[in-house]
Design an enzyme around this catalytic site. Sequence first.
Site, short mmCIF file in Angstrom:
data_model
loop_
_atom_site.label_atom_id
_atom_site.label_comp_id
_atom_site.label_asym_id
_atom_site.label_seq_id
_atom_site.Cartn_x
_atom_site.Cartn_y
_atom_site.Cartn_z
N GLY A 46 107.71 16.40 134.77
CA GLY A 46 107.46 15.10 135.37
C GLY A 46 108.60 14.68 136.26
O GLY A 46 109.73 15.17 136.13
N GLN A 51 114.01 8.63 140.32
CA GLN A 51 114.84 9.83 140.21
C GLN A 51 115.18 10.43 141.57
O GLN A 51 116.13 11.20 141.68
CB GLN A 51 114.15 10.90 139.35
CG GLN A 51 114.07 10.52 137.88
CD GLN A 51 113.38 11.59 137.10
OE1 GLN A 51 112.16 11.62 137.00
NE2 GLN A 51 114.17 12.50 136.54
N CYS A 91 115.43 15.96 130.75
CA CYS A 91 115.17 15.17 131.96
C CYS A 91 115.87 15.85 133.13
O CYS A 91 117.01 16.31 133.00
CB CYS A 91 115.70 13.75 131.76
SG CYS A 91 115.44 12.65 133.17
N LEU A 92 115.20 15.88 134.27
CA LEU A 92 115.81 16.45 135.46
C LEU A 92 117.05 15.68 135.89
O LEU A 92 117.92 16.22 136.57
CB LEU A 92 114.79 16.51 136.61
CG LEU A 92 113.58 17.41 136.35
CD1 LEU A 92 112.55 17.24 137.47
CD2 LEU A 92 114.01 18.86 136.20
N HIS A 133 107.87 9.07 128.95
CA HIS A 133 109.19 9.33 129.53
C HIS A 133 109.24 8.86 130.98
O HIS A 133 110.17 8.15 131.39
CB HIS A 133 109.47 10.83 129.43
CG HIS A 133 110.75 11.27 130.06
ND1 HIS A 133 111.83 11.68 129.31
CD2 HIS A 133 111.12 11.39 131.35
CE1 HIS A 133 112.81 12.04 130.14
NE2 HIS A 133 112.40 11.86 131.38
N GLU A 134 108.24 9.25 131.77
CA GLU A 134 108.23 8.89 133.19
C GLU A 134 108.00 7.39 133.37
O GLU A 134 108.60 6.76 134.25
CB GLU A 134 107.18 9.69 133.96
CG GLU A 134 107.39 11.20 133.93
CD GLU A 134 108.77 11.66 134.35
OE1 GLU A 134 109.42 11.00 135.18
OE2 GLU A 134 109.22 12.71 133.83
N HIS A 137 111.16 5.55 133.05
CA HIS A 137 111.98 5.58 134.27
C HIS A 137 111.65 4.39 135.18
O HIS A 137 112.54 3.83 135.83
CB HIS A 137 111.76 6.87 135.06
CG HIS A 137 112.60 8.02 134.64
ND1 HIS A 137 113.98 7.97 134.63
CD2 HIS A 137 112.26 9.26 134.22
CE1 HIS A 137 114.46 9.15 134.22
NE2 HIS A 137 113.43 9.94 133.96
#
Length: 160
Positions: A46, A51, A91-92, A133-134, A137
């Site tokens: 994701g 981000q 996470c990225l 999670h997304e 953000h």
Amino acid sequence: MGLRKILTDKDPALHKVCKPVTAFDGKLHKLLDDMRETLIDSNGVGLAAPQVGILRRVFLVDVGLNGEDILECINPEILETDGEQEGAEGCLSVPGRYGLVKRPYWVKLRAQDRNGDWFEAEGEEIIGRCFCHENDHLDGIVYTEVMERFLTEEELEMDE
């Protein structure tokens, strides 16, 4: 299309609440296309707009876990959740680190597509985890703020 730089968790943009998308235009389509390319290039599941430095309520999830079935969610709302799962989450924006996080097992959301049309989607296990999670953000929350603790290298090797 182009790759976008993924911000790390120290960047203040990742800790701000995003604004709703109101214009479903070429600028949004370019963002979505760039985010898709960035997500595939980074081998993530994701990616949320903050981000890549854009404070809008947009995220992508690779629902097929194959780089091809990527769901675009604009102005998403979580409608229902069920069950619970606890597991490793990465996470990225937090490269190389994983934390122990509790999330719902199943999640149903409502969102708009790139043309502004509303749809609903459901996901369980990793996809349900990713929806939450997304969505976090978009509210300025990085998983490190909701995790129980970071996982050790030994714990991660046991999961493989």
